[in-house]
Design a protein around this motif. Structure first.
Motif, PDB file in Angstrom:
ATOM      1  N   HIS A  26      20.324-133.412 -49.229  1.00 21.72           N
ATOM      2  CA  HIS A  26      21.106-134.046 -48.158  1.00 21.72           C
ATOM      3  C   HIS A  26      20.509-133.777 -46.781  1.00 21.72           C
ATOM      4  CE1 HIS A  26      24.170-135.146 -51.039  1.00 21.72           C
ATOM      5  NE2 HIS A  26      24.137-133.907 -51.497  1.00 21.72           N
ATOM      6  N   GLY A  27      19.500-132.917 -46.726  1.00 24.67           N
ATOM      7  CA  GLY A  27      18.808-132.643 -45.473  1.00 24.67           C
ATOM      8  C   GLY A  27      19.455-131.546 -44.647  1.00 24.67           C
ATOM      9  N   ASP A  28      18.937-131.424 -43.448  1.00 22.65           N
ATOM     10  CA  ASP A  28      19.429-130.457 -42.475  1.00 22.65           C
ATOM     11  C   ASP A  28      20.002-131.226 -41.295  1.00 22.65           C
ATOM     12  OD1 ASP A  28      18.492-127.694 -43.431  1.00 22.65           O
ATOM     13  OD2 ASP A  28      16.674-128.899 -43.620  1.00 22.65           O
ATOM     14  N   VAL A  29      20.830-130.551 -40.521  1.00 23.31           N
ATOM     15  CA  VAL A  29      21.404-131.160 -39.324  1.00 23.31           C
ATOM     16  C   VAL A  29      21.088-130.305 -38.113  1.00 23.31           C
ATOM     17  CG1 VAL A  29      23.271-132.421 -40.476  1.00 23.31           C
ATOM     18  CG2 VAL A  29      23.635-130.048 -39.772  1.00 23.31           C
ATOM     19  N   GLU A  30      20.960-130.968 -36.986  1.00 21.96           N
ATOM     20  CA  GLU A  30      20.771-130.293 -35.706  1.00 21.96           C
ATOM     21  C   GLU A  30      21.973-130.603 -34.828  1.00 21.96           C
ATOM     22  OE1 GLU A  30      17.935-130.394 -31.708  1.00 21.96           O
ATOM     23  OE2 GLU A  30      17.311-131.494 -33.494  1.00 21.96           O
ATOM     24  N   TYR A  31      22.480-129.558 -34.181  1.00 16.15           N
ATOM     25  CA  TYR A  31      23.538-129.684 -33.177  1.00 16.15           C
ATOM     26  C   TYR A  31      22.964-129.116 -31.883  1.00 16.15           C
ATOM     27  CZ  TYR A  31      27.252-130.719 -36.574  1.00 16.15           C
ATOM     28  OH  TYR A  31      28.043-131.310 -37.515  1.00 16.15           O
ATOM     29  N   ALA A  32      23.422-129.621 -30.743  1.00 16.61           N
ATOM     30  CA  ALA A  32      22.868-129.138 -29.477  1.00 16.61           C
ATOM     31  C   ALA A  32      23.889-129.271 -28.350  1.00 16.61           C
ATOM     32  CB  ALA A  32      21.602-129.899 -29.123  1.00 16.61           C
ATOM     33  N   LEU A  33      23.594-128.555 -27.265  1.00 15.41           N
ATOM     34  CA  LEU A  33      24.404-128.579 -26.046  1.00 15.41           C
ATOM     35  C   LEU A  33      23.464-128.329 -24.879  1.00 15.41           C
ATOM     36  CD1 LEU A  33      27.305-128.532 -24.752  1.00 15.41           C
ATOM     37  CD2 LEU A  33      27.245-126.039 -25.089  1.00 15.41           C
ATOM     38  N   THR A  34      23.545-129.177 -23.868  1.00 19.78           N
ATOM     39  CA  THR A  34      22.731-128.969 -22.665  1.00 19.78           C
ATOM     40  C   THR A  34      23.535-128.213 -21.616  1.00 19.78           C
ATOM     41  OG1 THR A  34      23.401-131.034 -21.602  1.00 19.78           O
ATOM     42  CG2 THR A  34      21.448-131.118 -23.072  1.00 19.78           C
ATOM     43  N   ARG A  35      22.819-127.660 -20.666  1.00 23.21           N
ATOM     44  CA  ARG A  35      23.486-126.935 -19.587  1.00 23.21           C
ATOM     45  C   ARG A  35      24.443-127.872 -18.851  1.00 23.21           C
ATOM     46  NH1 ARG A  35      21.519-122.839 -15.403  1.00 23.21           N
ATOM     47  NH2 ARG A  35      19.581-122.950 -16.532  1.00 23.21           N
ATOM     48  N   SER A  36      24.032-129.097 -18.563  1.00 17.10           N
ATOM     49  CA  SER A  36      24.900-130.017 -17.814  1.00 17.10           C
ATOM     50  C   SER A  36      26.156-130.376 -18.624  1.00 17.10           C
ATOM     51  CB  SER A  36      24.139-131.264 -17.373  1.00 17.10           C
ATOM     52  OG  SER A  36      23.622-131.958 -18.479  1.00 17.10           O
ATOM     53  N   GLU A  37      26.015-130.548 -19.944  1.00 17.19           N
ATOM     54  CA  GLU A  37      27.189-130.801 -20.788  1.00 17.19           C
ATOM     55  C   GLU A  37      28.134-129.599 -20.780  1.00 17.19           C
ATOM     56  OE1 GLU A  37      25.084-133.706 -24.131  1.00 17.19           O
ATOM     57  OE2 GLU A  37      25.081-131.536 -24.416  1.00 17.19           O
ATOM     58  N   TRP A  38      27.549-128.400 -20.853  1.00 15.87           N
ATOM     59  CA  TRP A  38      28.350-127.182 -20.850  1.00 15.87           C
ATOM     60  C   TRP A  38      29.090-127.025 -19.530  1.00 15.87           C
ATOM     61  CZ3 TRP A  38      27.803-122.564 -17.963  1.00 15.87           C
ATOM     62  CH2 TRP A  38      28.557-121.480 -18.430  1.00 15.87           C
ATOM     63  N   GLN A  39      28.407-127.291 -18.427  1.00 12.60           N
ATOM     64  CA  GLN A  39      29.037-127.190 -17.101  1.00 12.60           C
ATOM     65  C   GLN A  39      30.164-128.214 -16.961  1.00 12.60           C
ATOM     66  OE1 GLN A  39      25.423-127.620 -14.811  1.00 12.60           O
ATOM     67  NE2 GLN A  39      25.407-125.423 -14.289  1.00 12.60           N
ATOM     68  N   ALA A  40      29.943-129.440 -17.444  1.00 10.94           N
ATOM     69  CA  ALA A  40      30.970-130.478 -17.369  1.00 10.94           C
ATOM     70  C   ALA A  40      32.210-130.095 -18.177  1.00 10.94           C
ATOM     71  CB  ALA A  40      30.412-131.820 -17.846  1.00 10.94           C
ATOM     72  N   ALA A  41      31.996-129.507 -19.351  1.00 10.71           N
ATOM     73  CA  ALA A  41      33.109-129.095 -20.199  1.00 10.71           C
ATOM     74  C   ALA A  41      33.868-127.927 -19.588  1.00 10.71           C
ATOM     75  CB  ALA A  41      32.622-128.736 -21.599  1.00 10.71           C
ATOM     76  N   ALA A  42      33.149-127.046 -18.881  1.00  9.37           N
ATOM     77  CA  ALA A  42      33.779-125.885 -18.254  1.00  9.37           C
ATOM     78  C   ALA A  42      34.553-126.291 -17.009  1.00  9.37           C
ATOM     79  CB  ALA A  42      32.717-124.842 -17.906  1.00  9.37           C
ATOM     80  N   GLY A  43      34.182-127.433 -16.462  1.00  8.59           N
ATOM     81  CA  GLY A  43      34.737-128.097 -15.393  1.00  8.59           C
ATOM     82  C   GLY A  43      35.416-127.770 -14.240  1.00  8.59           C
TER      83      GLY A  43
END
Length: 187
Positions: free
Chosen positions: A170-187
């Motif tokens: 079934h393969g492998d999966v990659e998940y990621a988060l960028t600094r800008s996404e993290w900052q936006a979520a922390a908001g």
């Protein structure tokens, strides 16, 4: 300064040569190793002569990334480990987050708690621009941790492994988060 980080319930500290038995015990649980080696244990000689020296080399180079032993703050017990490091084969991809915990520590939020602390440290102290994590597509538990830590699904991919593990078709999966996404979520 050394690698050291505290959360509400965890101490993430540098490994020492005295941790060989902790790592061997962790890697001897076939359920823990299911998605890594198909359940095969890591021999003590490999931990002592290859794995641990590789991890300790991060400290010797003075890097603030690398491998952390996860210790239960209340009991002092070894729970497993986290890594937070650039991947040598593709440094542009960001810093890789990984974890391996004892089975008796599963389902208690430790993996998410340690992951969140490392992500925060990476984005606020280490200048990291992107954090990513990978696992087998069928490893639902690890995927849940990635999602709870704020990482988002990026892709499914297939790669060659030295040995076949049930589910790797079934393969492998990659998940990621960028600094800008993290900052936006922390908001």
């Amino acid at each position: 300064m050394g690698i050291y980080l505290e959360t509400d319930r965890l101490v993430l500290r540098q490994f020492t040569e005295d941790d060989v038995d902790n790592i061997v015990e962790l890697d001897s649980d076939p359920v823990v190793m299911r998605y890594l080696t198909g359940g095969r244990a890591t021999p003590v000689e490999e931990v002592r002569d290859e794995v641990l020296p590789f991890w300790l080399a991060y400290y010797e180079r003075g890097e603030e990334v690398g491998f952390w032993a996860a210790i239960d703050k209340a009991t002092g017990h070894f729970l497993g480990w986290f890594h937070f490091r650039p991947r040598s084969r593709d440094p542009e991809s960001g810093v890789e987050l990984g974890y391996r915990l004892r089975r008796d520590a599963w389902g208690k939020g430790y993996a998410t708690e340690g992951s969140l602390a490392l992500i925060r440290k990476g984005f606020t102290e280490l200048g990291v621009e992107r954090v990513f994590a990978e696992t087998m597509a069928v490893n639902a538990g690890s995927r849940r941790v990635m999602e709870k830590a704020g990482l988002r699904y990026v892709r499914t991919f297939h790669q060659e492994w030295p040995e076949q593990i049930p589910g790797d078709e079934h393969g492998d999966v990659e998940y990621a988060l960028t600094r800008s996404e993290w900052q936006a979520a922390a908001g």
